[in-house]
Scaffold this motif. Structure first.
Motif, PDB file in Angstrom:
ATOM      1  N   PRO A   1      -9.820 -11.281 -11.583  1.00 18.99           N
ATOM      2  CA  PRO A   1     -10.259 -11.408 -10.196  1.00 18.99           C
ATOM      3  C   PRO A   1      -9.298 -12.175  -9.299  1.00 18.99           C
ATOM      4  CG  PRO A   1     -11.657 -12.713 -11.657  1.00 18.99           C
ATOM      5  CD  PRO A   1     -10.727 -11.920 -12.523  1.00 18.99           C
ATOM      6  N   ASP A   2      -8.375 -12.939  -9.870  1.00 14.07           N
ATOM      7  CA  ASP A   2      -7.413 -13.680  -9.056  1.00 14.07           C
ATOM      8  C   ASP A   2      -6.085 -12.955  -8.883  1.00 14.07           C
ATOM      9  OD1 ASP A   2      -9.054 -15.836  -8.445  1.00 14.07           O
ATOM     10  OD2 ASP A   2      -8.579 -16.842 -10.326  1.00 14.07           O
ATOM     11  N   ARG A   3      -5.952 -11.760  -9.458  1.00 10.04           N
ATOM     12  CA  ARG A   3      -4.694 -11.015  -9.337  1.00 10.04           C
ATOM     13  C   ARG A   3      -4.744 -10.130  -8.087  1.00 10.04           C
ATOM     14  NH1 ARG A   3      -3.630  -7.907 -14.365  1.00 10.04           N
ATOM     15  NH2 ARG A   3      -5.462  -6.785 -13.665  1.00 10.04           N
ATOM     16  N   LEU A   4      -3.722 -10.246  -7.271  1.00  8.56           N
ATOM     17  CA  LEU A   4      -3.597  -9.411  -6.080  1.00  8.56           C
ATOM     18  C   LEU A   4      -2.893  -8.117  -6.461  1.00  8.56           C
ATOM     19  CD1 LEU A   4      -3.932  -9.392  -2.925  1.00  8.56           C
ATOM     20  CD2 LEU A   4      -1.536 -10.077  -2.842  1.00  8.56           C
ATOM     21  N   ASN A   5      -3.524  -6.988  -6.173  1.00  8.98           N
ATOM     22  CA  ASN A   5      -2.926  -5.680  -6.420  1.00  8.98           C
ATOM     23  C   ASN A   5      -2.479  -5.096  -5.089  1.00  8.98           C
ATOM     24  OD1 ASN A   5      -3.626  -5.430  -9.295  1.00  8.98           O
ATOM     25  ND2 ASN A   5      -5.710  -5.417  -8.534  1.00  8.98           N
ATOM     26  N   VAL A   6      -1.212  -4.783  -4.989  1.00  2.93           N
ATOM     27  CA  VAL A   6      -0.656  -4.194  -3.775  1.00  2.93           C
ATOM     28  C   VAL A   6      -0.358  -2.734  -4.096  1.00  2.93           C
ATOM     29  CG1 VAL A   6       1.193  -4.320  -2.075  1.00  2.93           C
ATOM     30  CG2 VAL A   6       0.345  -6.430  -3.149  1.00  2.93           C
TER      31      VAL A   6
ATOM     32  N   LEU B   1       0.990   0.946  -3.116  1.00  2.00           N
ATOM     33  CA  LEU B   1       1.972   1.557  -2.227  1.00  2.00           C
ATOM     34  C   LEU B   1       1.783   3.066  -2.131  1.00  2.00           C
ATOM     35  CD1 LEU B   1       5.226  -0.227  -3.486  1.00  2.00           C
ATOM     36  CD2 LEU B   1       3.633  -0.996  -1.717  1.00  2.00           C
ATOM     37  N   ASP B   2       2.215   3.642  -1.014  1.00  2.52           N
ATOM     38  CA  ASP B   2       2.308   5.095  -0.859  1.00  2.52           C
ATOM     39  C   ASP B   2       3.575   5.568  -1.559  1.00  2.52           C
ATOM     40  OD1 ASP B   2       0.056   5.560   0.661  1.00  2.52           O
ATOM     41  OD2 ASP B   2       1.086   5.391   2.585  1.00  2.52           O
ATOM     42  N   HIS B   3       3.783   6.881  -1.572  1.00  6.49           N
ATOM     43  CA  HIS B   3       5.005   7.435  -2.175  1.00  6.49           C
ATOM     44  C   HIS B   3       6.269   6.959  -1.470  1.00  6.49           C
ATOM     45  CE1 HIS B   3       3.276  10.020  -5.229  1.00  6.49           C
ATOM     46  NE2 HIS B   3       2.311  10.334  -4.351  1.00  6.49           N
ATOM     47  N   ASP B   4       6.180   6.630  -0.190  1.00  7.19           N
ATOM     48  CA  ASP B   4       7.363   6.145   0.537  1.00  7.19           C
ATOM     49  C   ASP B   4       7.549   4.636   0.439  1.00  7.19           C
ATOM     50  OD1 ASP B   4       5.398   5.191   2.242  1.00  7.19           O
ATOM     51  OD2 ASP B   4       6.241   6.112   4.045  1.00  7.19           O
ATOM     52  N   GLY B   5       6.675   3.939  -0.324  1.00 14.43           N
ATOM     53  CA  GLY B   5       6.840   2.507  -0.529  1.00 14.43           C
ATOM     54  C   GLY B   5       6.111   1.646   0.471  1.00 14.43           C
ATOM     55  N   THR B   6       5.275   2.233   1.327  1.00  8.95           N
ATOM     56  CA  THR B   6       4.517   1.483   2.322  1.00  8.95           C
ATOM     57  C   THR B   6       3.178   1.037   1.729  1.00  8.95           C
ATOM     58  OG1 THR B   6       5.512   2.796   4.081  1.00  8.95           O
ATOM     59  CG2 THR B   6       3.521   1.590   4.645  1.00  8.95           C
ATOM     60  N   VAL B   7       2.779  -0.191   2.005  1.00  6.00           N
ATOM     61  CA  VAL B   7       1.497  -0.703   1.509  1.00  6.00           C
ATOM     62  C   VAL B   7       0.360   0.098   2.126  1.00  6.00           C
ATOM     63  CG1 VAL B   7      -0.024  -2.719   1.375  1.00  6.00           C
ATOM     64  CG2 VAL B   7       2.446  -3.020   1.186  1.00  6.00           C
ATOM     65  N   ARG B   8      -0.508   0.659   1.254  1.00  2.45           N
ATOM     66  CA  ARG B   8      -1.654   1.441   1.740  1.00  2.45           C
ATOM     67  C   ARG B   8      -2.984   0.774   1.440  1.00  2.45           C
ATOM     68  NH1 ARG B   8      -4.373   3.840  -2.396  1.00  2.45           N
ATOM     69  NH2 ARG B   8      -3.194   4.170  -4.289  1.00  2.45           N
ATOM     70  N   ASP B   9      -3.017  -0.178   0.474  1.00  5.12           N
ATOM     71  CA  ASP B   9      -4.255  -0.872   0.141  1.00  5.12           C
ATOM     72  C   ASP B   9      -3.922  -2.169  -0.577  1.00  5.12           C
ATOM     73  OD1 ASP B   9      -6.980  -1.309   0.011  1.00  5.12           O
ATOM     74  OD2 ASP B   9      -7.294  -0.045  -1.756  1.00  5.12           O
ATOM     75  N   VAL B  10      -4.849  -3.122  -0.494  1.00  9.75           N
ATOM     76  CA  VAL B  10      -4.722  -4.400  -1.170  1.00  9.75           C
ATOM     77  C   VAL B  10      -6.074  -4.690  -1.824  1.00  9.75           C
ATOM     78  CG1 VAL B  10      -4.301  -6.876  -0.865  1.00  9.75           C
ATOM     79  CG2 VAL B  10      -3.075  -5.232   0.555  1.00  9.75           C
ATOM     80  N   THR B  11      -6.067  -4.982  -3.120  1.00  9.08           N
ATOM     81  CA  THR B  11      -7.310  -5.276  -3.836  1.00  9.08           C
ATOM     82  C   THR B  11      -7.102  -6.476  -4.752  1.00  9.08           C
ATOM     83  OG1 THR B  11      -6.761  -3.790  -5.670  1.00  9.08           O
ATOM     84  CG2 THR B  11      -8.033  -2.848  -3.854  1.00  9.08           C
ATOM     85  N   TYR B  12      -8.189  -6.989  -5.278  1.00 10.19           N
ATOM     86  CA  TYR B  12      -8.142  -8.011  -6.311  1.00 10.19           C
ATOM     87  C   TYR B  12      -8.646  -7.394  -7.599  1.00 10.19           C
ATOM     88  CZ  TYR B  12      -7.325 -11.797  -3.003  1.00 10.19           C
ATOM     89  OH  TYR B  12      -6.775 -12.615  -2.068  1.00 10.19           O
ATOM     90  N   GLY B  13      -8.121  -7.842  -8.719  1.00  5.05           N
ATOM     91  CA  GLY B  13      -8.665  -7.352  -9.989  1.00  5.05           C
ATOM     92  C   GLY B  13      -7.642  -7.202 -11.071  1.00  5.05           C
TER      93      GLY B  13
END
Length: 80
Positions: A61-66, A68-80
């Protein structure tokens, strides 16, 4: 017993803080600017996931998941 909600009760802060910092940017190895965010400025417990990357299914729960899209742009941020 208190309710624990990842990203809200997390020691890293709430998810919206990271969404505001990262969404629409690219993760870079150098510095941060209007179009990119420096990987070194992410929390210690993080992982950057590209669309076809394999990932472990363990829940941290303390790990940040970033995410990315295929072009390397951040599309979502979650924990888990």
């Amino acid at each position: 017993m208190p309710m624990v909600v990842p990203g809200v009760n997390s020691s890293m802060g709430d998810k919206s803080e990271w969404v505001n910092k990262l969404m629409g940017k690219k993760i870079s190895d150098s510095g941060s600017d209007e179009l990119s965010f420096a990987k070194k400025d992410l929390p210690e417990s993080h992982r950057v996931l590209k669309p076809d990357d394999m990932k472990t299914m363990d829940h941290n729960p303390d790990r940040l998941n970033v995410h990315l899209d295929h072009d390397g742009t951040v599309r979502d941020v979650t924990y888990g």
